[in-house]
Design a protein around this motif. Structure first.
Motif, PDB file in Angstrom:
ATOM      1  N   GLN A 199      -7.763   7.339   0.387  1.00 28.91           N
ATOM      2  CA  GLN A 199      -7.513   6.130  -0.398  1.00 28.91           C
ATOM      3  C   GLN A 199      -7.030   4.994   0.488  1.00 28.91           C
ATOM      4  O   GLN A 199      -7.459   3.849   0.314  1.00 28.91           O
ATOM      5  CB  GLN A 199      -6.489   6.406  -1.488  1.00 28.91           C
ATOM      6  N   ILE A 200      -6.163   5.288   1.435  1.00 36.35           N
ATOM      7  CA  ILE A 200      -5.697   4.245   2.358  1.00 36.35           C
ATOM      8  C   ILE A 200      -6.871   3.683   3.153  1.00 36.35           C
ATOM      9  O   ILE A 200      -6.991   2.467   3.322  1.00 36.35           O
ATOM     10  CB  ILE A 200      -4.607   4.806   3.296  1.00 36.35           C
ATOM     11  N   ALA A 201      -7.758   4.551   3.623  1.00 32.53           N
ATOM     12  CA  ALA A 201      -8.925   4.100   4.385  1.00 32.53           C
ATOM     13  C   ALA A 201      -9.814   3.200   3.536  1.00 32.53           C
ATOM     14  O   ALA A 201     -10.270   2.151   3.990  1.00 32.53           O
ATOM     15  CB  ALA A 201      -9.713   5.301   4.894  1.00 32.53           C
ATOM     16  N   VAL A 202     -10.036   3.589   2.294  1.00 28.83           N
ATOM     17  CA  VAL A 202     -10.874   2.781   1.398  1.00 28.83           C
ATOM     18  C   VAL A 202     -10.206   1.442   1.103  1.00 28.83           C
ATOM     19  O   VAL A 202     -10.871   0.393   1.098  1.00 28.83           O
ATOM     20  CB  VAL A 202     -11.184   3.560   0.098  1.00 28.83           C
ATOM     21  N   LEU A 203      -8.897   1.433   0.873  1.00 31.50           N
ATOM     22  CA  LEU A 203      -8.192   0.174   0.614  1.00 31.50           C
ATOM     23  C   LEU A 203      -8.283  -0.773   1.811  1.00 31.50           C
ATOM     24  O   LEU A 203      -8.479  -1.979   1.638  1.00 31.50           O
ATOM     25  CB  LEU A 203      -6.728   0.446   0.279  1.00 31.50           C
ATOM     26  N   ILE A 204      -8.170  -0.239   3.013  1.00 30.15           N
ATOM     27  CA  ILE A 204      -8.272  -1.081   4.204  1.00 30.15           C
ATOM     28  C   ILE A 204      -9.688  -1.635   4.343  1.00 30.15           C
ATOM     29  O   ILE A 204      -9.878  -2.820   4.631  1.00 30.15           O
ATOM     30  CB  ILE A 204      -7.845  -0.297   5.458  1.00 30.15           C
ATOM     31  N   LEU A 205     -10.706  -0.807   4.111  1.00 27.71           N
ATOM     32  CA  LEU A 205     -12.091  -1.287   4.187  1.00 27.71           C
ATOM     33  C   LEU A 205     -12.373  -2.357   3.140  1.00 27.71           C
ATOM     34  O   LEU A 205     -13.021  -3.371   3.431  1.00 27.71           O
ATOM     35  CB  LEU A 205     -13.065  -0.117   4.020  1.00 27.71           C
ATOM     36  N   ILE A 206     -11.883  -2.158   1.930  1.00 28.90           N
ATOM     37  CA  ILE A 206     -12.076  -3.165   0.881  1.00 28.90           C
ATOM     38  C   ILE A 206     -11.360  -4.458   1.249  1.00 28.90           C
ATOM     39  O   ILE A 206     -11.890  -5.554   1.033  1.00 28.90           O
ATOM     40  CB  ILE A 206     -11.595  -2.618  -0.481  1.00 28.90           C
ATOM     41  N   SER A 207     -10.187  -4.344   1.829  1.00 29.02           N
ATOM     42  CA  SER A 207      -9.447  -5.544   2.241  1.00 29.02           C
ATOM     43  C   SER A 207     -10.218  -6.335   3.291  1.00 29.02           C
ATOM     44  O   SER A 207     -10.296  -7.560   3.228  1.00 29.02           O
ATOM     45  CB  SER A 207      -8.085  -5.155   2.788  1.00 29.02           C
ATOM     46  N   PHE A 208     -10.771  -5.618   4.288  1.00 27.43           N
ATOM     47  CA  PHE A 208     -11.561  -6.306   5.309  1.00 27.43           C
ATOM     48  C   PHE A 208     -12.817  -6.935   4.711  1.00 27.43           C
ATOM     49  O   PHE A 208     -13.217  -8.029   5.113  1.00 27.43           O
ATOM     50  CB  PHE A 208     -11.941  -5.355   6.438  1.00 27.43           C
ATOM     51  N   LEU A 209     -13.433  -6.274   3.753  1.00 28.15           N
ATOM     52  CA  LEU A 209     -14.618  -6.823   3.100  1.00 28.15           C
ATOM     53  C   LEU A 209     -14.266  -8.098   2.343  1.00 28.15           C
ATOM     54  O   LEU A 209     -14.967  -9.111   2.457  1.00 28.15           O
ATOM     55  CB  LEU A 209     -15.225  -5.793   2.149  1.00 28.15           C
ATOM     56  N   ILE A 210     -13.180  -8.079   1.595  1.00 28.79           N
ATOM     57  CA  ILE A 210     -12.755  -9.263   0.846  1.00 28.79           C
ATOM     58  C   ILE A 210     -12.412 -10.401   1.798  1.00 28.79           C
ATOM     59  O   ILE A 210     -12.807 -11.552   1.570  1.00 28.79           O
ATOM     60  CB  ILE A 210     -11.556  -8.921  -0.068  1.00 28.79           C
ATOM     61  N   LYS A 211     -11.706 -10.099   2.879  1.00 22.94           N
ATOM     62  CA  LYS A 211     -11.358 -11.127   3.858  1.00 22.94           C
ATOM     63  C   LYS A 211     -12.613 -11.723   4.485  1.00 22.94           C
ATOM     64  O   LYS A 211     -12.708 -12.934   4.667  1.00 22.94           O
ATOM     65  CB  LYS A 211     -10.457 -10.529   4.939  1.00 22.94           C
ATOM     66  N   ILE A 230       0.838  -1.203   0.000  1.00 21.72           N
ATOM     67  CA  ILE A 230       0.000   0.000   0.000  1.00 21.72           C
ATOM     68  C   ILE A 230       0.871   1.249   0.000  1.00 21.72           C
ATOM     69  O   ILE A 230       0.612   2.204  -0.743  1.00 21.72           O
ATOM     70  CB  ILE A 230      -0.953   0.006   1.211  1.00 21.72           C
ATOM     71  N   LEU A 231       1.923   1.265   0.819  1.00 22.42           N
ATOM     72  CA  LEU A 231       2.795   2.436   0.889  1.00 22.42           C
ATOM     73  C   LEU A 231       3.498   2.709  -0.435  1.00 22.42           C
ATOM     74  O   LEU A 231       3.631   3.862  -0.853  1.00 22.42           O
ATOM     75  CB  LEU A 231       3.810   2.274   2.015  1.00 22.42           C
ATOM     76  N   ILE A 232       3.934   1.662  -1.116  1.00 14.33           N
ATOM     77  CA  ILE A 232       4.590   1.842  -2.416  1.00 14.33           C
ATOM     78  C   ILE A 232       3.617   2.411  -3.433  1.00 14.33           C
ATOM     79  O   ILE A 232       3.945   3.358  -4.168  1.00 14.33           O
ATOM     80  CB  ILE A 232       5.202   0.506  -2.901  1.00 14.33           C
ATOM     81  N   ILE A 233       2.401   1.872  -3.469  1.00 14.39           N
ATOM     82  CA  ILE A 233       1.386   2.391  -4.396  1.00 14.39           C
ATOM     83  C   ILE A 233       1.088   3.856  -4.098  1.00 14.39           C
ATOM     84  O   ILE A 233       1.029   4.696  -5.000  1.00 14.39           O
ATOM     85  CB  ILE A 233       0.097   1.536  -4.316  1.00 14.39           C
TER      86      ILE A 233
END
Length: 85
Positions: A66-78, A45-48
């Motif tokens: 964007q970081i917040a959205v990526l974390i939420l999407i990750s939790f949803l996928i998990k 995430i940091l590199i992106i």
């Protein structure tokens, strides 16, 4: 003099540390695998984010969102993947 917010932040850090300790004691092998996976995920995430910041000069607030959205999407996928098992 320590303020209430500083005290709460230190208390939360202490609780997180205690939680990690008990999680490590319960299953050290799984704990190490989770830490390694989480570290690689965070580095990705940091590199992106850094590439987007440098190449497209995106504002800091958009990067934080964007970081917040990526974390939420990750939790949803998990969550979806764990329900499938």
């Amino acid at each position: 003099m320590i303020t209430l917010m500083e005290f709460l932040s230190y208390a939360f850090l202490l609780l997180i540390g205690i939680g990690y300790y008990y999680d490590f004691r319960q299953n050290p092998k799984q704990f190490k695998a989770d830490i390694k996976g989480g570290t690689f995920y965070l580095l990705g995430i940091l590199i992106i984010i850094l590439l987007e910041r440098i190449l497209f000069t995106i504002g800091i607030i958009y990067i934080v969102l964007q970081i917040a959205v990526l974390i939420l999407i990750s939790f949803l996928i998990k969550s979806v993947l764990q329900k499938g098992k």
